[in-house]
Motif scaffolding. Structure first.
Motif, PDB file in Angstrom:
ATOM      1  N   SER A  49     -92.150 -34.658 -13.426  1.00 39.27           N
ATOM      2  CA  SER A  49     -91.738 -35.878 -12.793  1.00 39.27           C
ATOM      3  C   SER A  49     -92.307 -36.950 -13.247  1.00 39.27           C
ATOM      4  O   SER A  49     -91.900 -38.290 -13.509  1.00 39.27           O
TER       5      SER A  49
ATOM      6  N   SER B 116     -91.060 -40.833 -14.556  1.00 42.51           N
ATOM      7  CA  SER B 116     -91.601 -42.038 -13.967  1.00 42.51           C
ATOM      8  C   SER B 116     -92.132 -42.950 -15.079  1.00 42.51           C
ATOM      9  O   SER B 116     -92.071 -44.304 -15.040  1.00 42.51           O
TER      10      SER B 116
ATOM     11  N   LEU C 141     -87.737 -29.798  -8.707  1.00 40.47           N
ATOM     12  CA  LEU C 141     -87.968 -30.874  -9.891  1.00 40.47           C
ATOM     13  C   LEU C 141     -86.897 -31.778  -9.724  1.00 40.47           C
ATOM     14  O   LEU C 141     -87.323 -33.002  -9.710  1.00 40.47           O
TER      15      LEU C 141
ATOM     16  N   HIS D   3     -88.039 -34.008  -6.829  1.00 43.22           N
ATOM     17  CA  HIS D   3     -89.052 -34.958  -7.001  1.00 43.22           C
ATOM     18  C   HIS D   3     -88.807 -35.988  -8.185  1.00 43.22           C
ATOM     19  O   HIS D   3     -89.331 -37.112  -8.135  1.00 43.22           O
ATOM     20  N   VAL D   4     -87.927 -35.665  -9.133  1.00 44.21           N
ATOM     21  CA  VAL D   4     -87.569 -36.836 -10.201  1.00 44.21           C
ATOM     22  C   VAL D   4     -86.825 -37.935  -9.262  1.00 44.21           C
ATOM     23  O   VAL D   4     -86.789 -38.945  -9.750  1.00 44.21           O
TER      24      VAL D   4
ATOM     25  N   GLY E 230     -89.688 -40.064  -9.782  1.00 39.76           N
ATOM     26  CA  GLY E 230     -89.567 -40.476 -11.027  1.00 39.76           C
ATOM     27  C   GLY E 230     -88.535 -41.702 -11.371  1.00 39.76           C
ATOM     28  O   GLY E 230     -88.547 -42.403 -12.103  1.00 39.76           O
TER      29      GLY E 230
END
Length: 459
Positions: free
Chosen positions: A295, A299, A346, A349-350, A354
């Motif tokens: 992530s 970002s 994932l 979180h992205v 991100g």
């Protein structure tokens, strides 16, 4: 009677010849420095989640040990406004570059020292006391770092590229996260006893190499052109912090309010999420660290893209999009994380770290810098930014842990994130668009906009 010489007109910005390092070299130096500083700062957060409760607070219950570890983590944020004020004062008085070199050296020394600390088993209560002291020094250092780095990038930039190049030091935060998480990911592969005995120390000791590289890069750039103008005119503020609090208190509070949700989200989804993922969701340590690692790559790239977008579309629209996204996505992101599935974790979180965080993070440097005049810009931007850290980053892992302990629900933490987003939304709405601000104009209305004379300066 001899004729009196005509009085000389005062020096203006147009009369000042400045030395400038090419902007790409400056941006790269700022990115390198902030990456190293945030690497140092973030490895502490990861260690606070995975290691410090056992090694430095073993007498406490697991929950209290975690709270104490995150409290020692938060101490760094309490020190950050002090660093912002002290480094801001001298950055506005003697220059940005010198303060950046000092902050980097201070951060490196304290980080390496943490890697050499004895644990509670060896030194008793002295061990956590020294840990907290070194964390305070880290906080002072990173408190001075951010303002100097973003000002070097923004003040070297052409008017129509301030958002993009200002986003380079901003991207140092997720890139530092990538390096810090990657370092802990590698050492976490060691057998359990090896990781606790010596493996956790390696990321801290490795900082010495990174600091040496960062110093070499930073020493090769020139002072910011805007500050060179102020210095040539001998118009430095005598007491920059006093001046900015007297003349621009609204701007300082708006910076703090606008940054609050970024600060909260960053440290919940870097530090607390490591504890949440391993102890609540039941994912393995490498799985959770892998999610954060990937992530952080997204970002880093999107910070640069969002900064460039703010040059085309304005600071506010891009920043607002990020704030709204952080508030709206909080509940769905926790739902995805609660599945324990690597791919879904994932994605969640992205979406938050991100994408949503990066949309606001990209324009941050340019927008906050444009809200203050050159004479007090380091102090004003730094203190406002670091105040948000006290109420956002310092408290957020502790609040998140306490909320979960009381409710056993991650969705309550999501509601907390959404509440912070509402506060930031109100603050950003009160900040006028600043994309066309003249950086050399000292007068700033409440939000920082002034008429543009920038083309003459950039020439």
């Amino acid at each position: 009677m001899s004729a009196q010489p005509d009085p000389q007109p005062p020096t203006t910005a147009a009369d000042v010849t400045v030395q400038e390092t090419p902007i790409r070299k400056v941006a790269a130096a700022c990115l390198a420095g902030t990456t190293i500083e945030f690497y140092d700062f973030f490895i502490y957060g990861t260690a606070a989640a995975l290691v410090f409760p056992k090694l430095f607070f073993p007498e406490a219950s697991p929950f209290i040990g975690t709270l104490l570890a995150f409290a020692s983590f938060g101490v760094g944020f309490v020190a950050r406004p002090v660093g912002g004020a002290v480094f801001g004062h001298f950055g506005d008085r003697v220059g940005r570059k010198k303060m950046l070199v000092i902050s980097l050296m201070l951060m490196g020394a304290s980080t390496v020292a943490i890697g050499l600390l004895p644990t509670y088993a060896t030194a008793g209560a002295l061990a956590p006391a020294l840990l907290v002291l070194l964390r305070l020094i880290q906080g002072v250092a990173v408190g001075g770092e951010w303002g100097g780095a973003v000002l070097m990038a923004v003040e070297h930039s052409a008017p129509n590229r301030r958002g993009f190049y200002g986003s380079w030091p901003q991207a140092g935060a997720p890139l530092g996260t990538f390096l810090a998480t990657g370092a802990f990911f590698l050492v976490s592969l060691l057998p359990g006893e090896a990781f606790l005995n010596y493996g956790w120390r390696i990321p801290f000791l490795a900082s010495a190499i990174l600091i040496a590289v960062g110093l070499v890069v930073r020493l090769r750039v020139t002072e910011s052109p805007a500050f060179q103008v102020v210095r040539t005119q001998h118009s430095e503020a005598r007491a920059p912090l006093v001046e900015v609090l007297r003349n621009n208190p609204r701007q300082v509070l708006l910076v703090a309010g606008a940054f609050l949700v970024q600060s909260t989200v960053a440290y919940i989804f870097i530090s607390y999420i490591a504890t949440y993922g391993t102890t609540v969701v039941g994912a393995s340590r490498p799985t959770v660290l892998g999610v954060i690692l990937l992530s952080a790559v997204v970002s880093t790239v999107l910070h640069l893209a969002a900064g460039a977008a703010s040059d085309r579309h304005g600071r506010k629209p891009v920043y607002l999009a990020g704030v709204i996204a952080m508030g709206v996505l909080a509940v769905p992101v926790f739902a995805l994380f609660n599945t324990g599935n690597f791919g879904l974790m994932l994605i969640g979180h992205v979406l938050m770290f991100g994408i949503a965080l990066s949309l606001a993070g990209g324009p941050t440097a340019a927008m906050f810098s444009e809200m203050f005049g050159t004479r007090v810009r380091y102090s004003g931007a730094s203190v406002g930014y670091q105040l948000a850290g006290v109420f956002g980053a310092a408290l957020s892992p502790i609040v998140a842990a306490a909320l979960f302990e009381a409710t056993k629900s991650g969705y309550v933490i999501a509601a907390y994130v959404a509440a912070m987003a509402v506060i930031s939304l109100i603050a950003v709405l009160l900040i006028p668009e600043s994309r066309d601000t003249d950086l050399l104009a000292e007068d700033r209305p409440a939000g920082g906009h002034s008429s543009s004379a920038e083309q003459a300066h950039s020439a």
